[in-house]
Motif scaffolding. Structure first.
Motif, short mmCIF file in Angstrom:
data_model
loop_
_atom_site.label_atom_id
_atom_site.label_comp_id
_atom_site.label_asym_id
_atom_site.label_seq_id
_atom_site.Cartn_x
_atom_site.Cartn_y
_atom_site.Cartn_z
N SER A 8 8.15 -26.50 1.38
CA SER A 8 9.15 -27.13 0.51
C SER A 8 10.43 -26.29 0.55
CB SER A 8 8.62 -27.19 -0.91
OG SER A 8 8.59 -25.89 -1.49
N TYR A 54 11.73 -25.03 -1.96
CA TYR A 54 11.48 -23.89 -2.85
C TYR A 54 10.74 -22.78 -2.12
CZ TYR A 54 13.11 -26.97 -6.51
OH TYR A 54 13.88 -27.80 -7.26
N ASP A 55 9.77 -23.14 -1.27
CA ASP A 55 9.06 -22.13 -0.47
C ASP A 55 10.04 -21.40 0.44
OD1 ASP A 55 6.58 -23.03 -1.49
OD2 ASP A 55 6.29 -24.42 0.19
N TYR A 103 18.14 -27.19 0.44
CA TYR A 103 18.04 -28.64 0.66
C TYR A 103 19.19 -29.15 1.52
CZ TYR A 103 14.17 -30.11 -2.37
OH TYR A 103 12.93 -30.34 -2.92
N ARG A 105 11.00 -33.99 8.25
CA ARG A 105 10.59 -34.04 6.85
C ARG A 105 9.27 -34.77 6.75
NH1 ARG A 105 11.58 -37.25 2.02
NH2 ARG A 105 11.59 -35.82 0.25
N ALA A 136 4.86 -35.18 1.30
CA ALA A 136 4.72 -33.85 0.72
C ALA A 136 6.06 -33.27 0.27
CB ALA A 136 4.08 -32.90 1.74
N ASN A 137 7.16 -33.99 0.51
CA ASN A 137 8.50 -33.48 0.24
C ASN A 137 8.63 -32.07 0.81
OD1 ASN A 137 11.14 -33.49 -0.63
ND2 ASN A 137 10.65 -32.77 -2.68
N ALA A 138 8.24 -31.95 2.07
CA ALA A 138 8.24 -30.65 2.74
C ALA A 138 8.77 -30.83 4.16
CB ALA A 138 6.83 -30.08 2.75
N TYR A 139 8.99 -29.71 4.83
CA TYR A 139 9.64 -29.72 6.14
C TYR A 139 8.88 -28.86 7.13
CZ TYR A 139 13.47 -31.54 3.34
OH TYR A 139 14.22 -32.30 2.49
#
Length: 152
Positions: A48, A50-51, A70, A84, A88-91
């Motif tokens: 994410s 945030y990660d 972001y 993306r 999971a709203n992750a990359y």
């Protein structure tokens, strides 16, 4: 065109390819963009914003806002440097940034690992169906959830 495989770039060659790709698009390869890409590429599963912000903050010794990350990730997705994982709203870092394909992810519900595969036949069928329904500029997002071989 069916499934196919790419020569995947790793570590330094991937970072170099990312910098070249950004410069080809007329974008600067700043220290912050480099740090975000480095952090993204270091994760072994989708990360994410945030990660990534936390990883960059640790390396830089000062807090980096997720909003800044972001914006950079959106730029990377547009430049084909990152993909993306919508559900999971992750990359994930794109390990073959010079090749543009629709992306299909196989996502493990147990460990979170996402395996990226290319299958132009499958995504092409989705594009054709969308075009028949009057959609333009289609970007198929195909994610299959299940259990990976290691977790089963």
């Amino acid at each position: 065109m069916g499934s196919h495989h790419h020569h995947q770039l790793k570590s330094e060659s991937l970072r170099s390819a990312a910098a070249v790709r950004m410069k080809e698009r007329g974008e600067q390869w700043t220290d912050m963009r480099s740090a975000v890409f480095e952090a993204l590429a270091s994760f072994d599963k989708p990360a994410s914003a945030y990660d990534i912000a936390e990883a960059v903050s640790k390396v830089r010794g000062k807090r980096v806002a997720a909003n800044s990350v972001y914006r950079i990730l959106d730029l990377f997705v547009g430049a084909n440097l990152a993909r993306r994982v919508e559900s999971a709203n992750a990359y994930v870092a794109n390990e073959h940034p010079g090749c543009l394909h629709d992306c299909i992810f196989l996502i493990c519900d147990s460990c979170g690992q996402a395996t990226h595969i290319d299958n132009d036949k499958l995504s092409g069928g989705v594009r054709e169906a969308a075009a028949s329904a009057g959609f333009e500029q289609v970007r198929p997002v195909i994610e299959v959830r299940g259990t990976c071989h290691e977790c089963s």
